[in-house]
Design an enzyme around this catalytic site. Structure first.
Site, PDB file in Angstrom:
ATOM      1  N   LYS A  35      60.534  -6.031   7.510  1.00 42.83           N
ATOM      2  CA  LYS A  35      61.698  -5.156   7.692  1.00 42.83           C
ATOM      3  C   LYS A  35      61.243  -3.706   7.831  1.00 42.83           C
ATOM      4  O   LYS A  35      60.080  -3.372   7.560  1.00 42.83           O
ATOM      5  CB  LYS A  35      62.666  -5.316   6.518  1.00 42.83           C
ATOM      6  CG  LYS A  35      62.082  -4.967   5.160  1.00 42.83           C
ATOM      7  CD  LYS A  35      63.062  -5.274   4.047  1.00 42.83           C
ATOM      8  CE  LYS A  35      62.466  -4.935   2.690  1.00 42.83           C
ATOM      9  NZ  LYS A  35      63.407  -5.164   1.587  1.00 42.83           N
ATOM     10  N   ARG A 130      72.962  -6.851  -6.675  1.00 47.86           N
ATOM     11  CA  ARG A 130      72.792  -6.107  -5.444  1.00 47.86           C
ATOM     12  C   ARG A 130      73.316  -6.931  -4.263  1.00 47.86           C
ATOM     13  O   ARG A 130      74.289  -6.562  -3.627  1.00 47.86           O
ATOM     14  CB  ARG A 130      71.316  -5.729  -5.246  1.00 47.86           C
ATOM     15  CG  ARG A 130      71.097  -4.691  -4.184  1.00 47.86           C
ATOM     16  CD  ARG A 130      69.643  -4.294  -4.065  1.00 47.86           C
ATOM     17  NE  ARG A 130      68.794  -5.391  -3.618  1.00 47.86           N
ATOM     18  CZ  ARG A 130      67.538  -5.240  -3.214  1.00 47.86           C
ATOM     19  NH1 ARG A 130      66.985  -4.038  -3.223  1.00 47.86           N
ATOM     20  NH2 ARG A 130      66.822  -6.266  -2.823  1.00 47.86           N
ATOM     21  N   TYR A 244      55.455  29.347   3.342  1.00 50.29           N
ATOM     22  CA  TYR A 244      56.783  29.744   2.893  1.00 50.29           C
ATOM     23  C   TYR A 244      56.801  30.062   1.396  1.00 50.29           C
ATOM     24  O   TYR A 244      56.123  29.401   0.591  1.00 50.29           O
ATOM     25  CB  TYR A 244      57.785  28.633   3.166  1.00 50.29           C
ATOM     26  CG  TYR A 244      58.175  28.489   4.622  1.00 50.29           C
ATOM     27  CD1 TYR A 244      58.782  29.531   5.318  1.00 50.29           C
ATOM     28  CD2 TYR A 244      57.953  27.290   5.296  1.00 50.29           C
ATOM     29  CE1 TYR A 244      59.144  29.395   6.638  1.00 50.29           C
ATOM     30  CE2 TYR A 244      58.318  27.130   6.628  1.00 50.29           C
ATOM     31  CZ  TYR A 244      58.909  28.191   7.288  1.00 50.29           C
ATOM     32  OH  TYR A 244      59.265  28.056   8.604  1.00 50.29           O
ATOM     33  N   MET A 292      57.932  21.901   8.142  1.00 52.55           N
ATOM     34  CA  MET A 292      58.426  20.840   9.024  1.00 52.55           C
ATOM     35  C   MET A 292      57.315  20.191   9.849  1.00 52.55           C
ATOM     36  O   MET A 292      57.261  18.970   9.970  1.00 52.55           O
ATOM     37  CB  MET A 292      59.514  21.371   9.958  1.00 52.55           C
ATOM     38  CG  MET A 292      60.104  20.301  10.869  1.00 52.55           C
ATOM     39  SD  MET A 292      61.374  20.913  11.985  1.00 52.55           S
ATOM     40  CE  MET A 292      62.718  21.250  10.836  1.00 52.55           C
TER      41      MET A 292
END
Length: 346
Positions: A35, A130, A244, A292
């Site tokens: 998955k 679940r 930053y 980023m």
């Protein structure tokens, strides 16, 4: 080399699957969980490598993942859908030969009415709360379901990565009470359950994270290496800051390498100023904030500027990085970004 490269060792993946397969009896089938795009590593290449190793059955989370997998592996493998038969899934399940693990009375009704006579499995809730049928629901429909001959009846362990946790024995007891005496294949164990021993193996086991080199399987070979190219270097004087928020300040003359990777590539900002990267076997501290697209690294102690540095490697595994980032290896793997070049070994 403007983006980082994710090196994926399919030989190590196959070796991990074989090792996990050997932990259960020959009468127990070892499937594979692929998955989330095979935990971020590319479901097509991963699944085909596992098929060559001997895997005949796979599990995915949703029907859409099953479609992608079926197109990659062809008509033969059995593909179980853990999320079951959701509204809108009927055509995908029917056309692609998927086997939904039915989790509720609504899903059972939907599947039996929309695809009568087509394969299915049942998931039972043994205490995780679940997915799956509660014991009272299972008692109400068990006879009807068994007449329709399910491929598999399964459940899932909540605390298998903690071998001494009382929840394991509790769920095993519940699973046996709900399924003993039924003429159907049964499955309870994923990677952690396999390691708990034969009482948890039943007819099929479904390793996931252990195949990919993650805990709780401590003997797994590393499957991924994340190589990050150095874009630029600069000399930083004492008192100057990097990145930053002025998070890191040079105390001595330092050489800083800026590498092409960041939180847009799935690298959590929580490793800022904490993790290291590696030049071969030499650790290099990550300094300042992960941004980023860029990470800054102190390479003052290196004799020369490297072309790249490794964030994931045998010296810093997905679980090592997860510990630094206050998360788990699963999240590190499945967060790996789409910008990486993926290079497959084996």
């Amino acid at each position: 080399m403007g983006t980082s490269t994710l090196h994926i060792d399919l030989d190590a993946l196959a070796a991990n699957w074989r090792a996990l397969d050997k932990l259960s009896a020959d009468t127990v089938e070892t499937s594979a969980v692929v998955k989330a795009d095979a935990y971020g590593l590319g479901v097509g290449k991963v699944a085909r490598a596992l098929m060559r190793t001997g895997v005949k059955s796979f599990f995915v989370a949703a029907a859409e993942e099953g479609v992608v997998l079926r197109e990659a592996v062809g008509p033969k493998p059995w593909i179980g859908v853990l999320g079951g038969h959701m509204p809108g899934d009927t055509d995908m399940i029917g056309d692609m030969g998927l086997v939904p693990m039915l989790n509720s009375l609504d899903q059972i009704t939907r599947h039996f009415e929309a695809l009568p006579g087509r394969p299915f499995g049942i998931q039972l809730d043994t205490g995780m709360n679940r997915l799956g049928l509660e014991p009272v629901e299972w008692d109400a429909v068990k006879d009807l379901v068994m007449k329709a001959t399910p491929d598999l009846v399964m459940s899932h362990l909540a605390c298998a990565d903690e071998p001494e946790h009382e929840m394991n024995a509790y769920q095993l007891k519940n699973f046996r009470e709900m399924t003993d005496g039924l003429n159907v294949r049964r499955a309870l164990a994923a990677t952690g359950g396999i390691l708990l021993g034969p009482d948890y193996h039943f007819d099929l086991v479904r390793p996931g994270i252990g195949m990919y080199g993650g805990l709780p399987y401590e003997d797994g070979k590393p499957v991924v290496r994340l190589e990050c190219p150095v874009i630029q270097t600069r000399d930083v004087q004492p008192g100057e800051t990097v990145g930053y928020s002025n998070m890191w300040t040079a105390e001595v003359p330092s050489r800083i390498a800026t590498i092409a990777a960041g939180y847009a590539d799935g690298i959590t900002r929580l490793i800022s100023n904490k993790a290291v990267l590696f030049d071969g076997e030499t650790p290099c501290p990550l300094v300042g904030k992960v941004s980023m697209d860029l990470i800054t690294v102190d390479i003052t102690h290196l004799d020369q500027v490297p072309r790249s540095l490794d964030l994931l490697c045998p010296h810093q595994t997905v679980d090592d990085l997860a510990t630094i980032g206050q998360t788990i290896g699963y999240e590190i793997l499945t967060s790996l970004g789409a910008r990486y070049q993926r290079r497959y070994i084996g």
